[in-house]
Design a protein around this motif. Structure first.
Motif, PDB file in Angstrom:
ATOM      1  N   LEU A   1       2.900  -2.149 -13.742  1.00  0.00           N
ATOM      2  CA  LEU A   1       4.362  -2.300 -13.812  1.00  0.00           C
ATOM      3  C   LEU A   1       4.851  -1.917 -15.201  1.00  0.00           C
ATOM      4  O   LEU A   1       4.314  -2.378 -16.208  1.00  0.00           O
ATOM      5  CB  LEU A   1       4.755  -3.752 -13.516  1.00  0.00           C
ATOM      6  CG  LEU A   1       6.222  -4.139 -13.724  1.00  0.00           C
ATOM      7  CD1 LEU A   1       7.120  -3.413 -12.737  1.00  0.00           C
ATOM      8  CD2 LEU A   1       6.403  -5.650 -13.600  1.00  0.00           C
ATOM      9  N   LEU A   2       5.876  -1.072 -15.252  1.00  0.00           N
ATOM     10  CA  LEU A   2       6.612  -0.758 -16.478  1.00  0.00           C
ATOM     11  C   LEU A   2       7.997  -1.361 -16.319  1.00  0.00           C
ATOM     12  O   LEU A   2       8.694  -1.072 -15.335  1.00  0.00           O
ATOM     13  CB  LEU A   2       6.691   0.758 -16.671  1.00  0.00           C
ATOM     14  CG  LEU A   2       7.535   1.301 -17.834  1.00  0.00           C
ATOM     15  CD1 LEU A   2       7.005   0.794 -19.162  1.00  0.00           C
ATOM     16  CD2 LEU A   2       7.544   2.831 -17.810  1.00  0.00           C
ATOM     17  N   ILE A   3       8.418  -2.197 -17.270  1.00  0.00           N
ATOM     18  CA  ILE A   3       9.646  -2.962 -17.071  1.00  0.00           C
ATOM     19  C   ILE A   3      10.347  -3.187 -18.401  1.00  0.00           C
ATOM     20  O   ILE A   3       9.710  -3.279 -19.459  1.00  0.00           O
ATOM     21  CB  ILE A   3       9.333  -4.316 -16.380  1.00  0.00           C
ATOM     22  CG1 ILE A   3      10.617  -5.030 -15.961  1.00  0.00           C
ATOM     23  CG2 ILE A   3       8.442  -5.190 -17.241  1.00  0.00           C
ATOM     24  CD1 ILE A   3      10.374  -6.213 -15.026  1.00  0.00           C
ATOM     25  N   GLY A   4      11.669  -3.262 -18.365  1.00  0.00           N
ATOM     26  CA  GLY A   4      12.428  -3.542 -19.571  1.00  0.00           C
ATOM     27  C   GLY A   4      13.921  -3.491 -19.300  1.00  0.00           C
ATOM     28  O   GLY A   4      14.367  -3.487 -18.151  1.00  0.00           O
ATOM     29  N   ALA A   5      14.693  -3.433 -20.377  1.00  0.00           N
ATOM     30  CA  ALA A   5      16.148  -3.453 -20.266  1.00  0.00           C
ATOM     31  C   ALA A   5      16.739  -2.737 -21.467  1.00  0.00           C
ATOM     32  O   ALA A   5      16.028  -2.365 -22.413  1.00  0.00           O
ATOM     33  CB  ALA A   5      16.655  -4.890 -20.198  1.00  0.00           C
TER      34      ALA A   5
ATOM     35  N   GLY B   1       0.772  -1.227   0.000  1.00  0.00           N
ATOM     36  CA  GLY B   1       0.000   0.000   0.000  1.00  0.00           C
ATOM     37  C   GLY B   1       0.802   1.276   0.000  1.00  0.00           C
ATOM     38  O   GLY B   1       0.220   2.369  -0.048  1.00  0.00           O
ATOM     39  N   LEU B   2       2.125   1.194   0.039  1.00  0.00           N
ATOM     40  CA  LEU B   2       2.947   2.393   0.137  1.00  0.00           C
ATOM     41  C   LEU B   2       3.262   3.022  -1.217  1.00  0.00           C
ATOM     42  O   LEU B   2       3.748   4.141  -1.275  1.00  0.00           O
ATOM     43  CB  LEU B   2       4.256   2.080   0.876  1.00  0.00           C
ATOM     44  CG  LEU B   2       4.112   1.671   2.342  1.00  0.00           C
ATOM     45  CD1 LEU B   2       5.483   1.360   2.944  1.00  0.00           C
ATOM     46  CD2 LEU B   2       3.424   2.768   3.147  1.00  0.00           C
ATOM     47  N   PHE B   3       3.014   2.308  -2.326  1.00  0.00           N
ATOM     48  CA  PHE B   3       3.219   2.888  -3.649  1.00  0.00           C
ATOM     49  C   PHE B   3       2.228   2.261  -4.621  1.00  0.00           C
ATOM     50  O   PHE B   3       1.763   1.132  -4.421  1.00  0.00           O
ATOM     51  CB  PHE B   3       4.671   2.729  -4.128  1.00  0.00           C
ATOM     52  CG  PHE B   3       5.207   1.322  -4.087  1.00  0.00           C
ATOM     53  CD1 PHE B   3       5.278   0.558  -5.238  1.00  0.00           C
ATOM     54  CD2 PHE B   3       5.653   0.762  -2.898  1.00  0.00           C
ATOM     55  CE1 PHE B   3       5.789  -0.733  -5.221  1.00  0.00           C
ATOM     56  CE2 PHE B   3       6.170  -0.528  -2.866  1.00  0.00           C
ATOM     57  CZ  PHE B   3       6.232  -1.277  -4.029  1.00  0.00           C
ATOM     58  N   GLN B   4       1.910   3.013  -5.677  1.00  0.00           N
ATOM     59  CA  GLN B   4       0.801   2.645  -6.565  1.00  0.00           C
ATOM     60  C   GLN B   4       1.249   2.263  -7.974  1.00  0.00           C
ATOM     61  O   GLN B   4       0.444   1.797  -8.774  1.00  0.00           O
ATOM     62  CB  GLN B   4      -0.202   3.802  -6.643  1.00  0.00           C
ATOM     63  CG  GLN B   4      -1.013   4.010  -5.374  1.00  0.00           C
ATOM     64  CD  GLN B   4      -0.187   4.555  -4.209  1.00  0.00           C
ATOM     65  OE1 GLN B   4       0.630   5.462  -4.401  1.00  0.00           O
ATOM     66  NE2 GLN B   4      -0.385   3.997  -3.030  1.00  0.00           N
ATOM     67  N   ARG B   5       2.503   2.458  -8.312  1.00  0.00           N
ATOM     68  CA  ARG B   5       3.058   2.041  -9.598  1.00  0.00           C
ATOM     69  C   ARG B   5       4.513   1.618  -9.364  1.00  0.00           C
ATOM     70  O   ARG B   5       5.130   2.015  -8.373  1.00  0.00           O
ATOM     71  CB  ARG B   5       3.064   3.165 -10.627  1.00  0.00           C
ATOM     72  CG  ARG B   5       1.935   4.176 -10.474  1.00  0.00           C
ATOM     73  CD  ARG B   5       1.070   4.247 -11.697  1.00  0.00           C
ATOM     74  NE  ARG B   5       0.091   5.311 -11.572  1.00  0.00           N
ATOM     75  CZ  ARG B   5      -1.132   5.150 -11.087  1.00  0.00           C
ATOM     76  NH1 ARG B   5      -1.526   3.973 -10.665  1.00  0.00           N
ATOM     77  NH2 ARG B   5      -1.982   6.164 -11.019  1.00  0.00           N
ATOM     78  N   ALA B   6       5.046   0.864 -10.318  1.00  0.00           N
ATOM     79  CA  ALA B   6       6.443   0.448 -10.212  1.00  0.00           C
ATOM     80  C   ALA B   6       7.079   0.448 -11.593  1.00  0.00           C
ATOM     81  O   ALA B   6       6.446   0.064 -12.585  1.00  0.00           O
ATOM     82  CB  ALA B   6       6.554  -0.932  -9.571  1.00  0.00           C
ATOM     83  N   ILE B   7       8.341   0.891 -11.655  1.00  0.00           N
ATOM     84  CA  ILE B   7       9.141   0.854 -12.880  1.00  0.00           C
ATOM     85  C   ILE B   7      10.436   0.120 -12.566  1.00  0.00           C
ATOM     86  O   ILE B   7      11.155   0.499 -11.638  1.00  0.00           O
ATOM     87  CB  ILE B   7       9.448   2.268 -13.402  1.00  0.00           C
ATOM     88  CG1 ILE B   7       8.153   3.039 -13.674  1.00  0.00           C
ATOM     89  CG2 ILE B   7      10.303   2.195 -14.670  1.00  0.00           C
ATOM     90  CD1 ILE B   7       8.375   4.487 -14.090  1.00  0.00           C
ATOM     91  N   CYS B   8      10.731  -0.929 -13.328  1.00  0.00           N
ATOM     92  CA  CYS B   8      11.960  -1.708 -13.162  1.00  0.00           C
ATOM     93  C   CYS B   8      12.774  -1.618 -14.448  1.00  0.00           C
ATOM     94  O   CYS B   8      12.347  -2.122 -15.490  1.00  0.00           O
ATOM     95  CB  CYS B   8      11.641  -3.175 -12.849  1.00  0.00           C
ATOM     96  SG  CYS B   8      10.929  -3.470 -11.224  1.00  0.00           S
ATOM     97  N   GLN B   9      13.945  -0.982 -14.387  1.00  0.00           N
ATOM     98  CA  GLN B   9      14.827  -0.833 -15.530  1.00  0.00           C
ATOM     99  C   GLN B   9      16.047  -1.740 -15.346  1.00  0.00           C
ATOM    100  O   GLN B   9      16.820  -1.577 -14.410  1.00  0.00           O
ATOM    101  CB  GLN B   9      15.263   0.629 -15.671  1.00  0.00           C
ATOM    102  CG  GLN B   9      14.087   1.577 -15.870  1.00  0.00           C
ATOM    103  CD  GLN B   9      14.459   3.051 -15.896  1.00  0.00           C
ATOM    104  OE1 GLN B   9      13.617   3.906 -15.653  1.00  0.00           O
ATOM    105  NE2 GLN B   9      15.720   3.354 -16.188  1.00  0.00           N
TER     106      GLN B   9
END
Length: 326
Positions: free
Chosen positions: A134-138, A40-48
Motif C-alpha cells: 500500500l502507498l498512502i498519504g495526503a 485477488g483482483l489487484f496486487q497493489r493499492a494507492i490511496c491519495q
C-alpha cells in the motif's frame, strides 16, 4: 473482474494490477481492499487523501427514504421517470438538510453482509485487508480549497467559531484550538480551521490505515507539500494539487488554473517515477527521491514530496496522538 478478463488485450498484465484512487477514489480503493468480492483482483493499492466515509445499511436506508420523500415518489420506476434537473435539485436539498455536523456527508460506501462486511480500518487492524503493498498519504493543506467552496459566512472567522464547529463534531473544540494555536502561532482563524480540518479529514485517516496495514504488508507513507502559487497562494498544497504530479501531466489547458504557469517538472518526474516503480514492484524507491523505507509504527517514516523532497520521521506527533485519541 473486467480488467482481469480483458486487460491482456490492451497489453496489460492481469497479475500485476494497481488500484489507485484519490479522495472518494481512495475511499473506494480501501473499500475494495476490504471486500471479499475483490480478493485477488489487484496486487497493489494507492490511496491519495482518503477519508473513509463508510456508512451503515441503516443510515443508507434512512438517506434513501428522505430523498424519495423530497421527490414525492415511492418506486424505482417513478424515480427513473423524473428529469435530471429534478433529481439534482432534490440532491441539493438533501445535502442542505442532512449534511450538517456531526454528519458531514450523506454519501459513501455502505457496509453490508456481501460487498463490504466491515469498515476498512477494522479490517486493517484485524489483518484481513487484501494482502498487498500500500502507498498512502495526503496533501499537506488538503482542506484549503474547501474554504472557497463553503457557503458564504460559514468559514470560521474567530477561534470561538472554530471551537464551536469541532464541538458539533463531538470533538473537544477548546483542546483542538489550543493544539493548533501552539503549533501554528498567530495564524488567521480560517487558516487554523483549515489546518485542523486537514488533519481530521485527510491526514489522520491516511495514518490510521497505514499504521494498521503496516504490520501485515509493506506500506509507504507520503505528505505532498508543494504549495501552488495560484489565488495568491491560497490553495497551498491543497486537495487534488498532487494529481498532475502523480500522472506527470503538468501541461494541460486547465493546469495553470491549479498549478500556475511554472509548476516544478522535476517534482512531477520524481513523483510519477515513484508511483510507477510502486506499480511495477510494490516499492516506490527511485533515484530522484531519498531512500524510502516502509512505514513502521516505531519510525513512521514519511516522504515529504516537494521541490526538495526529504524523508521525515513521525511528523507532527502531537497532532497524530491527539486525533488518534479523539
Amino acid at each position: 473482474t473486467w480488467v482481469r478478463d480483458h486487460i491482456a488485450a490492451f497489453g496489460g498484465d492481469a497479475n500485476n494490477v494497481t488500484l489507485c484512487g484519490q479522495s472518494a477514489g481512495a475511499n473506494a480503493t480501501a473499500a475494495l481492499m476490504t471486500s471479499p468480492r475483490a480478493a485477488g483482483l489487484f496486487q497493489r493499492a494507492i490511496c491519495q487523501s482518503p477519508s473513509y466515509l463508510v456508512r451503515t445499511k441503516e443510515d443508507a436506508i434512512e438517506t434513501t427514504e428522505y430523498y424519495l420523500d423530497i421527490l414525492g415518489v415511492q418506486t424505482i420506476g417513478d424515480l427513473q421517470r423524473l428529469p435530471i434537473e429534478t433529481l439534482l435539485t432534490a440532491r441539493g436539498q438533501l445535502m442542505r438538510d442532512l449534511a450538517k455536523p456531526p454528519r458531514l456527508s450523506v454519501w459513501g460506501a455502505v457496509m453490508d453482509d456481501d460487498v463490504l462486511p466491515r469498515h476498512p480500518l477494522d479490517a486493517a487492524a484485524a489483518g484481513t485487508l487484501a494482502p498487498i503493498p500500500l502507498l498512502i498519504g495526503a496533501c499537506h493543506d488538503d482542506y484549503r480549497p474547501y474554504l472557497h467552496l463553503m457557503p458564504p459566512g460559514t468559514v470560521p472567522q474567530d477561534d470561538a467559531a472554530v471551537r464551536q464547529f469541532f464541538e458539533q463534531l463531538g470533538i473537544d473544540g477548546t483542546r483542538t484550538v489550543a493544539l493548533y494555536r501552539e503549533r501554528h502561532g498567530s495564524i488567521e482563524p480560517a487558516d487554523l480551521f483549515a489546518a485542523a480540518k486537514t488533519d481530521y479529514r485527510f491526514h489522520q485517516p491516511a495514518i490510521a490505515l497505514a499504521e494498521r496495514h503496516a504490520p501485515h504488508q509493506p506500506t509507504f507513507m507520503y505528505d505532498f507539500m508543494w504549495a501552488s502559487p495560484v489565488l495568491n497562494g491560497a490553495l497551498r498544497a491543497g486537495h487534488t494539487v498532487e494529481i498532475p504530479f502523480a500522472f506527470n501531466n503538468l501541461w494541460t489547458p486547465c493546469t495553470p488554473y491549479q498549478l500556475g504557469d511554472e509548476p516544478p517538472a522535476a517534482l512531477a518526474d520524481a513523483m510519477s517515477a515513484a508511483w510507477y516503480a510502486f506499480m511495477r514492484s510494490g516499492q516506490p524507491g527511485v533515484d530522484q527521491l531519498p531512500a524510502w523505507p516502509p512505514y513502521e509504527p516505531d519510525t513512521r517514516t514519511t516522504m515529504a514530496l516537494d521541490t526538495e523532497s526529504v524523508l521525515l520521521t513521525d511528523p507532527a506527533p502531537d497532532q497524530r496522538r491527539y486525533w488518534a485519541a479523539e
